[in-house]
Design an enzyme around this catalytic site. Structure first.
Site, PDB file in Angstrom:
ATOM      1  N   LYS A   2       0.764  -1.023  -0.089  1.00 55.15           N
ATOM      2  CA  LYS A   2       0.185   0.121   0.367  1.00 55.15           C
ATOM      3  C   LYS A   2       1.243   1.506  -0.360  1.00 55.15           C
ATOM      4  O   LYS A   2       2.436   1.009   0.600  1.00 55.15           O
ATOM      5  CB  LYS A   2      -0.580  -0.242   1.108  1.00 55.15           C
ATOM      6  CG  LYS A   2      -2.149   1.132   1.492  1.00 55.15           C
ATOM      7  CD  LYS A   2      -3.026   1.354   2.622  1.00 55.15           C
ATOM      8  CE  LYS A   2      -3.459   2.149   2.706  1.00 55.15           C
ATOM      9  NZ  LYS A   2      -4.349   1.988   3.841  1.00 55.15           N
ATOM     10  N   SER A   7      -9.530   1.733   3.113  1.00 54.38           N
ATOM     11  CA  SER A   7      -8.279   2.894   2.116  1.00 54.38           C
ATOM     12  C   SER A   7      -7.620   1.808   1.589  1.00 54.38           C
ATOM     13  O   SER A   7      -7.294   2.424   0.492  1.00 54.38           O
ATOM     14  CB  SER A   7      -8.247   3.656   2.557  1.00 54.38           C
ATOM     15  OG  SER A   7      -7.133   3.319   4.028  1.00 54.38           O
ATOM     16  N   SER A  45      -9.854  -0.424   7.844  1.00 53.70           N
ATOM     17  CA  SER A  45      -8.831  -0.248   6.386  1.00 53.70           C
ATOM     18  C   SER A  45      -8.415  -1.338   5.099  1.00 53.70           C
ATOM     19  O   SER A  45      -8.653  -1.520   4.389  1.00 53.70           O
ATOM     20  CB  SER A  45      -8.524   0.968   5.880  1.00 53.70           C
ATOM     21  OG  SER A  45      -8.961   2.116   5.902  1.00 53.70           O
TER      22      SER A  45
HETATM   23  N1  GLN Z   1     -13.146   4.166   6.520  1.00 54.06           N
HETATM   24  C1  GLN Z   1     -12.025   5.031   8.078  1.00 54.06           C
HETATM   25  C2  GLN Z   1     -11.554   6.240   7.802  1.00 54.06           C
HETATM   26  O1  GLN Z   1     -12.226   7.011   6.507  1.00 54.06           O
HETATM   27  C3  GLN Z   1     -10.950   3.922   8.127  1.00 54.06           C
HETATM   28  C4  GLN Z   1      -9.606   4.109   7.522  1.00 54.06           C
HETATM   29  C5  GLN Z   1      -8.798   3.172   8.200  1.00 54.06           C
HETATM   30  O2  GLN Z   1      -8.347   2.222   8.129  1.00 54.06           O
HETATM   31  N2  GLN Z   1      -7.287   3.631   7.172  1.00 54.06           N
HETATM   32  O3  GLN Z   1     -10.890   6.906   7.839  1.00 54.06           O
END
Ligand code: GLN
Length: 482
Positions: A80, A155, A179
């Site tokens: 990532k 994400s 994420s």
């Molecule tokens: N969807 C969550 C956010 O927008 C989690 C993102 C993540 O785990 N990096 O913060």
């Protein structure tokens, strides 16, 4: 070599040992798969040809000399793009870091490479890992390989899509609020968030430092265990990494699940969940019962406050972490009128996307004097209560089973104008981030339209072995093995 051959860590090892394939051939095969599929999926932002082939040649050299192959020898992986890679640009899917090339590797990357893995490239994600659909990337959305009009989740959407489309055998993602697990669920691949501190965060561009974890995507639970074995353990470069001994996950996985107590928390099975998701997760629980697990109905009463708590804590930490992107130290600089403040403003104004700006503003507000007690301090207190829900649950059960996401993959564009609806995608995952516990999402079937559904298994801190044991038994019994 058939273009569609499905490789795993162990089938690669067998093939390398039998000399039916070389690490170089395998690397070339995967890079060409990516070249073919990526224009459509947008899962990769950068390919690291040179580094991949150099590593492949190193592995082929070890083999030629008859030495023992390291555990992930020749395994093609994706990383990532919020995880630093020496000499390979690391954008965080943001304009502000579009041309940033780190001078060092994250510990997770270094450990993968030392174990023989071949890093193919960097995957797309929501900007600075902020999002649930991958639509917040400055470099365009990723498409879900299962249904191209839909999001892969976020994400870590690029990592999940890459593994689901077999453009990599494994991938690193990061989980701050869901994420790793949510995109794993939406793309139909196993995905694990380790205990906080189990895997070093050194070299991970920080979002919410008290929540962030690095963890793997793979196509089988056994491969997840193989990556976890390499990634886990104390790192002197990350003071929050734990000096808890790393067990042999493979040995743990062999233990029978018969007699394990599985908690079913009422708060994760209320209204708001898609009917097909509910059905498949309930079917999944039946599979675990058939394996001899005993279910225990639980209440985790602070679950309702998890989203609100998460968005205060995560954004507060993000607003502080992202202050380092000022146009001086990293990446983009947009010159101001001979004036430092103006340069900051212009750089951040042009460098950050809308969601990142929203988070910085919310976080700065929650931390500002006069509001700190009302928001940040209170959120920290509620976080302790959410953690206590888990601690108390684990006095009664060995693991907790829930859905990973309330809905399957949604359409690209469907939730972009409604941040709250987007934030609710994480309703079942954020609790585990706040509490620091490990969890896995594993495929448990699909909707009538063929969209994957994920089952989530939480365990007590540092019980990854048991979580993997349940996941592996489930995968075997349910026939959901990829
Ligand atoms: N969807 C969550 C956010 O927008 C989690 C993102 C993540 O785990 N990096 O913060």
């Amino acid at each position: 070599m058939s273009a569609s051959k499905h490789w795993t860590v162990s089938s690669i090892r067998t093939a390398l040992e039998a000399k039916t394939v070389s690490a170089r051939e395998l690397t070339a095969d995967f890079l060409s798969r990516i070249e073919k599929r990526n224009p459509e999926l947008n899962a990769f932002l950068t390919l690291s040809y040179e580094r991949a082939y150099a590593q492949a040649d190193r592995i082929d050299g070890i083999r030629a000399r008859g030495e023992e192959l390291p555990p992930l020898a020749g395994v093609p992986v994706a990383v990532k793009d919020v995880i630093s890679t020496r000499g390979i640009r690391t954008t965080c899917a943001s304009r502000i870091l579009e041309n940033y090339v780190p001078p060092y590797d994250a510990t997770a990357v270094e450990r993968l490479e030392n174990a023989g893995a071949v890093i193919l490239g960097k995957t797309n994600c929501d900007e600075f890992a902020m999002g649930s659909s991958n639509e917040n990337s400055a470099f365009g959305p990723v498409r879900n390989p299962v249904a191209l009009d839909r999001v892969p989740g976020g994400s870590s959407g690029g990592s999940a899509a890459a593994v689901a489309a077999q453009l990599a055998v494994g991938a690193l993602g990061t989980d701050t609020g869901g994420s790793i697990r949510q995109p794993g669920s939406l793309c139909g691949v196993p995905a694990m968030m380790p205990t906080y501190g189990r895997v070093s965060r050194y070299g991970l561009v920080a979002f919410g430092s008290s929540l962030d974890r690095i963890g793997p995507f793979a196509t089988t639970v056994s491969d997840i265990a193989a990556f976890m074995a390499v990634l886990s353990g104390r790192d002197e470069n990350d003071s929050t990494s734990a000096s808890v001994p790393v067990p042999n996950f493979f040995t743990d996985m062999q233990n029978p699940v018969d007699g394990l107590r599985i908690g079913i928390p009422a708060e994760y099975f209320r209204e708001g969940m898609d009917a097909e998701v509910r059905q498949k997760v309930e079917d999944g629980i039946e599979v675990l019962k058939k394996l001899g697990c005993r279910t225990v109905n639980l209440s985790m009463p602070h679950t309702d406050y998890a989203i609100a708590t998460y968005y205060i804590v995560a954004n507060a930490e993000a607003s502080s972490n992202l202050a380092r992107f000022d146009g001086v130290r990293f990446g983009l600089r947009v010159d101001g009128k001979n004036n430092l403040r103006d340069m900051y403003k212009k750089t951040r104004g042009q460098g950050f996307g809308a969601e990142v700006k929203r988070r910085i503003m919310l976080g700065t507000y929650a931390l500002s004097s006069g509001y700190y007690d009302a928001y940040y301090l209170r959120a920290q207190k509620v976080r302790s209560l959410i953690t206590r829900d888990f601690t108390e649950a684990f006095e009664k059960v060995d693991a907790i089973v829930t859905p990973t996401s309330p809905s399957p993959a949604f359409r690209i564009g469907e939730r972009v104008d409604d941040p709250l609806a987007m934030y609710l995608s994480d309703i079942y995952t954020v609790t585990g981030d706040l509490a620091g516990v490990p969890a896995i999402s594993i495929p448990c079937g699909a909707t009538s339209r063929g969209l994957p559904i994920g089952l989530q298994i939480f365990g007590p801190p540092f019980s990854e072995g048991r979580v993997l044991q349940l996941a592996e038994a489930f995968e075997r019994e349910s026939g959901n093995r990829n």
